[in-house]
Design a protein around this motif. Sequence first.
Motif, mmCIF file in Angstrom:
data_model
loop_
_atom_site.group_PDB
_atom_site.id
_atom_site.type_symbol
_atom_site.label_atom_id
_atom_site.label_comp_id
_atom_site.label_asym_id
_atom_site.label_seq_id
_atom_site.Cartn_x
_atom_site.Cartn_y
_atom_site.Cartn_z
ATOM 1 N N THR A 341 0.824 -1.205 0.000
ATOM 2 C CA THR A 341 0.000 0.000 0.000
ATOM 3 C C THR A 341 0.858 1.255 0.000
ATOM 4 N N ALA A 342 0.224 2.367 -0.285
ATOM 5 C CA ALA A 342 0.892 3.673 -0.232
ATOM 6 C C ALA A 342 -0.139 4.741 0.105
ATOM 7 N N LEU A 343 0.335 5.826 0.694
ATOM 8 C CA LEU A 343 -0.481 7.012 0.985
ATOM 9 C C LEU A 343 -1.687 6.701 1.864
ATOM 10 N N MET A 344 -1.557 5.727 2.743
ATOM 11 C CA MET A 344 -2.693 5.357 3.587
ATOM 12 C C MET A 344 -3.070 6.469 4.567
ATOM 13 N N GLY A 345 -2.160 7.366 4.836
ATOM 14 C CA GLY A 345 -2.482 8.500 5.690
ATOM 15 C C GLY A 345 -2.970 9.714 4.924
ATOM 16 N N LYS A 346 -3.075 9.570 3.594
ATOM 17 C CA LYS A 346 -3.479 10.697 2.752
ATOM 18 C C LYS A 346 -4.995 10.777 2.676
ATOM 19 N N VAL A 347 -5.528 11.869 3.188
ATOM 20 C CA VAL A 347 -6.975 12.088 3.204
ATOM 21 C C VAL A 347 -7.251 13.467 2.625
ATOM 22 N N SER A 348 -8.290 13.553 1.814
ATOM 23 C CA SER A 348 -8.689 14.846 1.266
ATOM 24 C C SER A 348 -9.765 15.454 2.154
ATOM 25 N N ALA A 349 -9.568 16.710 2.532
ATOM 26 C CA ALA A 349 -10.522 17.438 3.380
ATOM 27 C C ALA A 349 -11.056 18.631 2.604
ATOM 28 N N TRP A 350 -12.360 18.834 2.650
ATOM 29 C CA TRP A 350 -12.996 19.826 1.785
ATOM 30 C C TRP A 350 -13.531 21.005 2.594
ATOM 31 N N ARG A 351 -12.787 22.116 2.565
ATOM 32 C CA ARG A 351 -13.235 23.323 3.249
ATOM 33 C C ARG A 351 -13.609 24.379 2.206
ATOM 34 N N PHE A 352 -14.884 24.383 1.808
ATOM 35 C CA PHE A 352 -15.380 25.342 0.831
ATOM 36 C C PHE A 352 -15.887 26.594 1.539
ATOM 37 N N ILE A 353 -15.450 27.775 1.046
ATOM 38 C CA ILE A 353 -15.921 29.041 1.629
ATOM 39 C C ILE A 353 -16.489 29.962 0.557
ATOM 40 N N ASN A 354 -16.721 29.455 -0.634
ATOM 41 C CA ASN A 354 -17.310 30.249 -1.708
ATOM 42 C C ASN A 354 -18.294 29.388 -2.486
ATOM 43 N N PRO A 355 -19.616 29.681 -2.449
ATOM 44 C CA PRO A 355 -20.236 30.890 -1.934
ATOM 45 C C PRO A 355 -20.374 30.875 -0.408
ATOM 46 N N PRO A 356 -20.615 32.094 0.174
ATOM 47 C CA PRO A 356 -20.739 33.400 -0.485
ATOM 48 C C PRO A 356 -19.366 33.964 -0.853
ATOM 49 N N LYS A 357 -19.312 34.738 -1.906
ATOM 50 C CA LYS A 357 -18.037 35.290 -2.346
ATOM 51 C C LYS A 357 -17.430 36.210 -1.287
#
Length: 567
Positions: A341-357
């Motif tokens: 395996t590889a990158l088992m500690g790799k997690v994508s986190a989604w912090r969206f702040i637009n919208p609102p602009k």
Amino acid sequence: MAAKAQEVGLDVEDPLILDDVAAHMWDEEADLVVAGLGGAGVAAAVEALERGVSVIAVDRYEGGGSTAANGGIFYAGGGTVIQKEAGEDDTPEEMYKYLKMEAGDVVADSTLRKFVDESVSTVDWILHHGGKLKGTVWKKKASYPPLDRFLYHPDNSLVARYKKVAKPAARGHRAHIANGKKAWGVGIGIYNPLRDSALKLGLKFRPLTEARQLAIDANGRVVGLKVLTIPPGSKDATAFTNHIRRANFFLAMLPPSLPFAAITIGIGNHYLKKAMRIEAHGRETRWIRAKEGVLLSTGGFIMNPRMVQHYAPAYAAGMPNGTLGDQGSGIIMGMTAGGSTALMGKVSAWRFINPPKAWSDAIVVNAKGERFVDETVYGATMGEHIVDHHGGSGWLIYDANLRKQAFSQAFDPVLVPFQRDVTLLNLLFNYKKAPTLDALADKIGLDRATIAATVAAYNRAARGEEADRFEKEPPDMQVIEQGPYYAMDISIASKFLPLPVITFGGLRVEENTGQVLDGGGKPIPGLYAAGRTAVGIASQTYVSGLSYADCVFSGRRAARHIAKANV
């Protein structure tokens, strides 16, 4: 390895070694056996069947997985028929230059090139099989387009630093269903047609069937799969399906950090336990022979808290973004056969702040009060900075003027309902307020001098007096000088703004074939992995639709290799 499976809460068994494969009691056989009929599994099935390869697919639930449940974004470019319909000018070279910035060295350049070069024909293939795509375009930055737009920028391509390297183009192809107006669950706009095509081509699909153990011959080749199945058409099958659908509904109703979420989570877990009790007593054991190969495509492991805690503890506080099948079983099963395996500690986190602009026009700071990014970056890039580089902490700092704008923008009719609701929820409940910056710093634990210097530098850049150190463009900046001042918690543990997370690590594969690699880097005969069960193009930095596209790319890759072996 069975001990490792138990450690992360899975019942995967060590492989059965067969001295005489033919003498084993097989219940059925096919050239290719697919474990997990989500995006990668169904793409592999269609591709294989088109090439004359027989396929049996099993899925612990009803199939579809996170692919069918997602927002339906498929990342493609280079001049697809949908882009041309919308008047978007794109080339494979510009798409490659952009994706190279996002993918880095997670795959070989030749693999990324192949992915890009196949993008146009992949969209044609999806459309040929009935995929629902069309070309009404949204050209502005947004986390998700208005409901009547089906092509947009689901990435950083409009961000200044990226525009200097690659010409932007809208590459987020959003699937649609029914009248094209529905925002939820539109992943089925691509998945269902592919599944239906596979079934018409001869796929033998076994739902409510869990893969539990690989069979390997004396030479180390994977030759089959043990499964546990709920008999089709039985009362148990009906009850199990109903319980799982209810569990999915309640578990997905509210983010776990929100008020009252404990109630819905409790109801969801109640139905999940009822389903698991049926599995405990109502399943039959069957063996499926794989004459050419087994494909592991059961998704990632974000829905397995024990596995996340084991491999990626920094993300354990995030909001799992997946479906019940994302337990990591395929990854562990591959490991039982010697897969690495590889990158088992790799997690994508989604912090969206637009919208609102108005929020992305403001500033994001870390626990010290320092800016660390152009605030207009795509949500996954923002989340990566917050968790990977700043200890999971982040604050959005804005003033009274920007707050007024944010309230007004929340009611913009082009916003998708969830964007409006999240905006209003956080404007009303997720803020600290103070008459001055110094008082705000004291309230949230920032250094007064640091936040004052940060805001002063930002204001100079917003007025055009100096260049922004993060290359943020003036149209996306506003001075922060009108009190009172506000701070919004955007950390991983934010109570009113949960941070969705998805795993990216998995089995290492040979990038020309999709075969799982052992610890020495050699392919394991007869064993393949695809989608989020494997390391792939989307395993470095997420942009919406790239994981979906990688599922199709990696699933078809494995099928092609098996088809050649089947000649």
